[in-house]
Design an enzyme around this catalytic site. Structure first.
Site: not given
Length: 304
Positions: A218, A141-142, A145
């Protein structure tokens, strides 16, 4: 995103471009307003350029310092590096620097103005609570980004808010000290009031724009991580576990990390700030994120 195997997200790209365009218009209007009330243009330009240089080249260092985090080597954090190495190979992306924050608040974040200068950071609380599959899902997930470059956009958006606050204070002080000797010799109290009014509008618009973008990014990161790892259930499990454990963290610890909520995997709220968090949240509701992951899980045929 060039070279990355994270799924492209045209919706995220369109929202980032739109948000930055609107923020640019808002802040140009704000700077013009300050100049019109008598603040020297060179002073405004010096402040904006100075803040931009510091923020662009030091945002990663500032974030790590504020979180009490430090960059760690593979020998110091072998499990964390192994997961990041595996994900970067899967995503075909440059490995970012890896950092660890000594905090019991279970969370992770990414920062940095360029992909090869980015940093992905996990807390010791996160490492202790998640199994390997869950940790991989959160770090995916990070990393998404970073791959989507939305870390840069949110850093710039945050920088604009800081500049607006600083320019507001400078504008008020200049107006009061100059006795309102602007172009029309207006009453200093009226000029100061005008500066406050314009600043309030600018802050409100930028706040709403960045929060709306933050919520969407997100969901986009959850989606990209779920497809990359092909284990949306692991991300859902990590999300459920983290949000449940955060509720048991002492409020004083949560207050220390609340300024990073927009960059965290999931926000860390103290009890007193909950109502506003729902109204102007940096993240979508947990159930909305879990529902999306359940849909992806069904699409992949992996089971919920």
């Amino acid at each position: 995103m060039a070279g990355s195997r994270f799924i492209p997200d045209r919706g995220l790209t369109a929202r980032m471009v739109t948000t930055m365009t609107l923020l640019g218009i808002v802040y140009v209007a704000f700077i013009v307003a300050l100049i019109l009330v008598g603040m020297p243009w060179w002073l405004v330009a010096l402040i904006v350029v100075g803040f931009a240089i510091v923020q662009y080249f030091s945002s990663d260092k500032i974030a790590l310092y504020a979180m009490g985090a430090r960059e760690v080597s593979p020998d110091e954090a072998p499990e964390l590096h192994a997961v990041v190495d595996r994900l970067c190979a899967m995503a075909d992306m440059t490995k970012p620097r890896v950092a660890l924050a000594r905090s019991d608040v279970p969370n992770a974040f990414a920062t940095g103005h360029r992909e090869h200068r980015s940093v992905v950071c996990a807390t010791t609380g996160l490492m202790r609570r998640l199994d390997t599959a869950e940790l991989e899902a959160v770090l995916a997930h990070e990393l998404s980004h970073v791959a989507h470059r939305d870390v840069v956009v949110m850093t710039i958006a945050g920088f604009l808010g800081i500049v607006a606050g600083f320019l507001t204070q400078m504008g008020l002080r200049f107006t009061l000290l100059s006795g309102g000797r602007g172009r029309d010799s207006a009453n200093p109290a009226l000029v100061a009031l005008a500066v406050v009014a314009v600043s309030a509008v600018v802050w409100a618009l930028s706040f709403l724009l960045t929060r709306a973008l933050s919520r969407y990014r997100e969901l986009a990161a959850d989606r990209a991580a779920a497809y990359l790892t092909a284990r949306p259930s692991s991300l859902g499990s990590a999300l459920t576990k983290i949000t449940g454990d955060i509720a048991r963290i002492p409020s004083r610890d949560l207050r220390r990390v609340e300024p990073f909520n927009a960059f965290f995997f999931t926000p860390a709220f103290t009890k007193s700030g909950f109502s506003l968090s729902q109204l102007f949240a940096t993240h979508p509701p947990v159930q909305r994120r879990l529902d999306q992951l359940a849909d992806i899980s069904r699409q992949l045929g992996s089971g919920a």
